[in-house]
Design a protein around this motif. Sequence first.
Motif, PDB file in Angstrom:
ATOM      1  N   SER A 255      -4.416   2.734 -34.648  1.00 19.51           N
ATOM      2  CA  SER A 255      -3.896   1.557 -33.953  1.00 19.51           C
ATOM      3  C   SER A 255      -3.795   0.364 -34.901  1.00 19.51           C
ATOM      4  CB  SER A 255      -4.797   1.210 -32.764  1.00 19.51           C
ATOM      5  OG  SER A 255      -4.360   0.021 -32.143  1.00 19.51           O
ATOM      6  N   ASP A 256      -4.834   0.159 -35.726  1.00 18.48           N
ATOM      7  CA  ASP A 256      -4.807  -0.930 -36.708  1.00 18.48           C
ATOM      8  C   ASP A 256      -3.648  -0.751 -37.676  1.00 18.48           C
ATOM      9  OD1 ASP A 256      -7.104  -2.075 -35.641  1.00 18.48           O
ATOM     10  OD2 ASP A 256      -8.445  -1.045 -37.050  1.00 18.48           O
ATOM     11  N   PHE A 257      -3.479   0.475 -38.140  1.00 17.62           N
ATOM     12  CA  PHE A 257      -2.404   0.750 -39.099  1.00 17.62           C
ATOM     13  C   PHE A 257      -1.036   0.488 -38.465  1.00 17.62           C
ATOM     14  CE2 PHE A 257       0.885   3.646 -40.585  1.00 17.62           C
ATOM     15  CZ  PHE A 257       1.009   3.192 -41.899  1.00 17.62           C
ATOM     16  N   GLU A 258      -0.839   0.992 -37.263  1.00 18.83           N
ATOM     17  CA  GLU A 258       0.461   0.832 -36.604  1.00 18.83           C
ATOM     18  C   GLU A 258       0.770  -0.637 -36.335  1.00 18.83           C
ATOM     19  OE1 GLU A 258       0.373   3.426 -33.243  1.00 18.83           O
ATOM     20  OE2 GLU A 258       0.662   5.242 -34.465  1.00 18.83           O
ATOM     21  N   THR A 259      -0.262  -1.418 -36.035  1.00 21.73           N
ATOM     22  CA  THR A 259      -0.080  -2.862 -35.861  1.00 21.73           C
ATOM     23  C   THR A 259       0.380  -3.502 -37.167  1.00 21.73           C
ATOM     24  OG1 THR A 259      -1.732  -2.983 -34.101  1.00 21.73           O
ATOM     25  CG2 THR A 259      -1.233  -5.029 -35.262  1.00 21.73           C
ATOM     26  N   ALA A 260      -0.269  -3.115 -38.272  1.00 20.84           N
ATOM     27  CA  ALA A 260       0.107  -3.649 -39.587  1.00 20.84           C
ATOM     28  C   ALA A 260       1.512  -3.215 -39.974  1.00 20.84           C
ATOM     29  CB  ALA A 260      -0.895  -3.189 -40.642  1.00 20.84           C
ATOM     30  N   LEU A 261       1.875  -1.976 -39.652  1.00 16.77           N
ATOM     31  CA  LEU A 261       3.214  -1.466 -39.972  1.00 16.77           C
ATOM     32  C   LEU A 261       4.283  -2.217 -39.182  1.00 16.77           C
ATOM     33  CD1 LEU A 261       4.683   0.748 -41.631  1.00 16.77           C
ATOM     34  CD2 LEU A 261       4.501   2.224 -39.611  1.00 16.77           C
TER      35      LEU A 261
END
Length: 305
Positions: free
Chosen positions: A7-13
């Motif tokens: 979830s953190d990664f997808e938010t950053a992406l």
Amino acid sequence: MLQITQSDFETALRRCAREVEAELDAILTAIPQSGEIERPEKLLAAMRHGVLNGGKRLRPFLVLESSALFGAKRGAALRVAAALECIHCYSLVHDDLPAMDDDDLRRGQPTVHKAFDEATAILAGDSLLTLAFDIIADPATELPEDARLKLILALSRAAGIGGMAGGQALDLAAEQDAPDEAGIIRLQAMKTGALIRFGCEAGAIAGKASNADRERMAEFGSAIGLAFQLADDLLDLTSDAQTMGKATGKDQQAGKATLASLHGSDWARAQLRGLVKQAEDLLAPYGEAGNLLRAAARFVAERSS
């Protein structure tokens, strides 16, 4: 070590995608730049259609995160990221043409030659390719001149005859003369991997990192570039057009062998796990600062579209 959740990664992406879209929107303005005469309306519209149409913006994300790893200015890195996305999108515009892959759908929308016409699509791709080097060379990309020159050279090599364009030529030839496994790996490292490798190496160049760091980031990019293509081949075998936003099963129909089709889905998934481990190990010297790039490696291998 602190782990980045999916979830953190997808938010950053998604945040990166919004930033890059905004940068590209500002670059692709109707106002001529110094030295230009006019920006024809239809050609500009076709360029914007080919670039401002969504997408994960993974390659720009790699530029931004690798640049952050070495302390490069965010604004300058964003412009380099936009330049790389121009190259990537030009390749998609041309790849979709009837003379190449002949696709009607890209990111769930009509391809540029369908939305406009073939001649305009060719010129839009040509213009995006040229624009990429314009962006990096422009002093508005606030990096030392030697860094900008190194980026231009590295991107030229990644995009040209020894990189992406050469890989596309090998891919077309593969329809008539199937390569062996080594040939498939070489083709994929050029067609898909070269731009991903540049995206990871670019941050080290922009941040004036050591040659050892630059080589390490290039190796990281090579690993996730191979993983990206392997995952793509796996999805081509197992997914559908609605999920992917483009046609699937085309390699099989064209008689093109891929690593996934040669060895099967289970082998491909095992290889992907190994490539993720290799990518994570390469980032070990950077500690928690490399966490988003580690998450990118996992995302590349595990993506479903």
